[in-house]
Design a protein around this motif. Sequence first.
Motif, PDB file in Angstrom:
ATOM      1  N   GLU A 200       1.215  45.708  13.426  1.00  0.00           N
ATOM      2  CA  GLU A 200      -0.180  46.119  13.316  1.00  0.00           C
ATOM      3  C   GLU A 200      -0.655  46.626  14.667  1.00  0.00           C
ATOM      4  OE1 GLU A 200      -1.737  42.854  10.024  1.00  0.00           O
ATOM      5  OE2 GLU A 200      -1.985  42.422  12.157  1.00  0.00           O
ATOM      6  N   GLN A 201      -1.353  47.761  14.677  1.00  0.00           N
ATOM      7  CA  GLN A 201      -1.838  48.341  15.923  1.00  0.00           C
ATOM      8  C   GLN A 201      -3.309  48.004  16.121  1.00  0.00           C
ATOM      9  OE1 GLN A 201       0.176  50.344  18.230  1.00  0.00           O
ATOM     10  NE2 GLN A 201      -1.548  49.542  19.413  1.00  0.00           N
ATOM     11  N   PHE A 202      -3.587  47.054  17.016  1.00  0.00           N
ATOM     12  CA  PHE A 202      -4.956  46.684  17.344  1.00  0.00           C
ATOM     13  C   PHE A 202      -5.111  46.619  18.860  1.00  0.00           C
ATOM     14  CE2 PHE A 202      -4.402  44.426  13.184  1.00  0.00           C
ATOM     15  CZ  PHE A 202      -5.340  45.156  12.460  1.00  0.00           C
ATOM     16  N   SER A 203      -6.347  46.789  19.335  1.00  0.00           N
ATOM     17  CA  SER A 203      -6.623  46.594  20.753  1.00  0.00           C
ATOM     18  C   SER A 203      -6.578  45.113  21.075  1.00  0.00           C
ATOM     19  CB  SER A 203      -8.007  47.152  21.105  1.00  0.00           C
ATOM     20  OG  SER A 203      -9.024  46.360  20.502  1.00  0.00           O
ATOM     21  N   ALA A 204      -6.503  44.785  22.367  1.00  0.00           N
ATOM     22  CA  ALA A 204      -6.501  43.381  22.774  1.00  0.00           C
ATOM     23  C   ALA A 204      -7.762  42.674  22.294  1.00  0.00           C
ATOM     24  CB  ALA A 204      -6.370  43.286  24.294  1.00  0.00           C
ATOM     25  N   GLU A 205      -8.912  43.349  22.397  1.00  0.00           N
ATOM     26  CA  GLU A 205     -10.173  42.752  21.964  1.00  0.00           C
ATOM     27  C   GLU A 205     -10.132  42.431  20.469  1.00  0.00           C
ATOM     28  OE1 GLU A 205     -10.953  45.141  25.618  1.00  0.00           O
ATOM     29  OE2 GLU A 205      -9.876  45.479  23.743  1.00  0.00           O
ATOM     30  N   GLU A 206      -9.552  43.339  19.695  1.00  0.00           N
ATOM     31  CA  GLU A 206      -9.473  43.113  18.252  1.00  0.00           C
ATOM     32  C   GLU A 206      -8.533  41.959  17.915  1.00  0.00           C
ATOM     33  OE1 GLU A 206     -10.208  47.555  16.358  1.00  0.00           O
ATOM     34  OE2 GLU A 206      -8.309  47.139  17.341  1.00  0.00           O
ATOM     35  N   ILE A 207      -7.438  41.858  18.659  1.00  0.00           N
ATOM     36  CA  ILE A 207      -6.483  40.769  18.417  1.00  0.00           C
ATOM     37  C   ILE A 207      -7.148  39.425  18.699  1.00  0.00           C
ATOM     38  CG2 ILE A 207      -4.299  39.742  19.166  1.00  0.00           C
ATOM     39  CD1 ILE A 207      -3.392  42.641  19.826  1.00  0.00           C
ATOM     40  N   VAL A 208      -7.887  39.337  19.803  1.00  0.00           N
ATOM     41  CA  VAL A 208      -8.595  38.098  20.138  1.00  0.00           C
ATOM     42  C   VAL A 208      -9.619  37.756  19.060  1.00  0.00           C
ATOM     43  CG1 VAL A 208     -10.187  37.019  21.770  1.00  0.00           C
ATOM     44  CG2 VAL A 208      -8.259  38.356  22.624  1.00  0.00           C
ATOM     45  N   ALA A 209     -10.397  38.752  18.639  1.00  0.00           N
ATOM     46  CA  ALA A 209     -11.425  38.510  17.623  1.00  0.00           C
ATOM     47  C   ALA A 209     -10.805  38.057  16.301  1.00  0.00           C
ATOM     48  CB  ALA A 209     -12.251  39.777  17.405  1.00  0.00           C
TER      49      ALA A 209
END
Length: 229
Positions: A200-209
Amino acid sequence: MRIRIDIGGTKLEAAAFDRDGEFHLRRRIPTPRGDYAATVGAISHLVELIELELGQRCTLGFGIPGNISAASGLIKNAYSSPFNRRPLDGNLAARFDRPVRLMNDANCFALSEARGGAAAGAKIVFDAILNTGTGCGIVVRGELLTDTAAVRGELGDNPLPWPEDKEVPVLRCDYGKHGCIEIFISDSGLSRQHATSIGEQFSAEEIVARAEKGDTLSISSMERYESRV
């Protein structure tokens, strides 16, 4: 007045101070991604806005990703940046028609904290910036510890210690090397590791959220990230 600009992978942030170090204002704009000319133009625009607001011409200092090569005078070791192999100091000096000063951003951070911040009075100070890349600086008795190659203290380029079996062979860094710590503990590294392991391609912020909301795949990526940090 003095304007100091932090050139980051995602944002350009500037602050103005007087001769006594008194803070006057701060401005922040996005960094154009992967475009050298556009980034230099954005920096120029940011400085022009601040000088117009202050009503005066200021001295300029920049915290930059990477370092200036003593051999070539060009920027090197700037993670995921269009600055590599560019004469950034010369281009900025010509753009503003005045001298400018550039220093590695992590070194700026270390000096600032050592001389008047959280580490004031400490004999040895080590800092790490875990952002688009991984930058580090070392200050000993108030003076920056450096070398002729301007890379001393740069933790991010060291190999990952004790990689797990599934991490070998590991992702390549921007310089074509395998296993740099930067690939694991920067925010862009977290995103790449998640995409490689989870798909899955997510930004670091999205992964944390997503992890905070209980997503098990994101939680596993955060656990791996935290073990590396």
